[in-house]
Design an enzyme around this catalytic site. Sequence first.
Site, PDB file in Angstrom:
ATOM      1  N   ALA A 171       0.863  -1.049  -0.109  1.00 27.54           N
ATOM      2  CA  ALA A 171      -0.018   0.055  -0.082  1.00 27.54           C
ATOM      3  C   ALA A 171       0.873   1.264  -0.082  1.00 27.54           C
ATOM      4  O   ALA A 171       1.863   1.372   0.863  1.00 27.54           O
ATOM      5  CB  ALA A 171      -0.850   0.029   1.434  1.00 27.54           C
ATOM      6  N   GLY A 199       6.381   0.997   5.659  1.00 23.09           N
ATOM      7  CA  GLY A 199       7.225   0.160   5.028  1.00 23.09           C
ATOM      8  C   GLY A 199       7.463   0.608   3.441  1.00 23.09           C
ATOM      9  O   GLY A 199       8.359   0.524   2.945  1.00 23.09           O
ATOM     10  N   CYS A 200       6.325   0.778   2.953  1.00 23.14           N
ATOM     11  CA  CYS A 200       6.168   0.814   1.496  1.00 23.14           C
ATOM     12  C   CYS A 200       7.213   2.137   0.971  1.00 23.14           C
ATOM     13  O   CYS A 200       7.677   2.179  -0.047  1.00 23.14           O
ATOM     14  CB  CYS A 200       4.640   0.681   0.908  1.00 23.14           C
ATOM     15  SG  CYS A 200       4.069  -0.779   1.297  1.00 23.14           S
ATOM     16  N   THR A 201       6.837   3.134   1.800  1.00 23.22           N
ATOM     17  CA  THR A 201       7.468   4.390   1.813  1.00 23.22           C
ATOM     18  C   THR A 201       8.777   4.482   1.905  1.00 23.22           C
ATOM     19  O   THR A 201       9.677   4.691   0.929  1.00 23.22           O
ATOM     20  CB  THR A 201       6.909   5.379   2.744  1.00 23.22           C
ATOM     21  OG1 THR A 201       5.591   5.646   2.556  1.00 23.22           O
ATOM     22  CG2 THR A 201       7.838   6.860   2.563  1.00 23.22           C
ATOM     23  N   ALA A 227       9.971   2.305  -1.357  1.00 25.07           N
ATOM     24  CA  ALA A 227       9.902   3.438  -2.516  1.00 25.07           C
ATOM     25  C   ALA A 227      11.137   4.306  -2.555  1.00 25.07           C
ATOM     26  O   ALA A 227      11.721   4.576  -3.489  1.00 25.07           O
ATOM     27  CB  ALA A 227       8.567   3.941  -2.586  1.00 25.07           C
TER      28      ALA A 227
END
Length: 157
Positions: free
Chosen positions: A43, A48-50, A53
């Site tokens: 998401a 974590g995804c930030t 990325a």
Amino acid sequence: MTDNNRLEAGDTAPAFTLPDAEGNDVSLADYKGKKVIVYFYPAASTPGCTKQACDFRDSLAELNGEGLEVIGISPDKPAKLAKFRDAEGLNFPLLSDVDKTTLKAWGAFGEKKNYGKVYEGVIRSTFLVDEDGKIEVAQYNVRATGHVAKLRRDLSV
């Protein structure tokens, strides 16, 4: 629960055409003749995804210098991806797979376990697809933090 099919080195990468943050279609076929890192994340705008990325963003010049492109795919809608891209200054395509067809085809959606609970969700995964559309590297259940550095070591980039 579904048992997701896992891709392995040597497999043909499943084709996809998905909208990017602007709603423009992007296909894996657009990268024929190039090496591309395709990574799947749960998401946009989550911690974590930030982190993951931003690690790809910060490593993109070196990756591109080695002839590697990067594509991120999540089940988020294009508008959320655009907000994420703009907030974090992301400089590579983020694609939307709302119906999870591509996630499932790549084995990046399926059964997960967290704190003893079993559920279905996005399996954080990274692939290196070669110039001919074959999987060169397939990594499942990767960690968000430190993953890009490990991938760069694995690929000698």
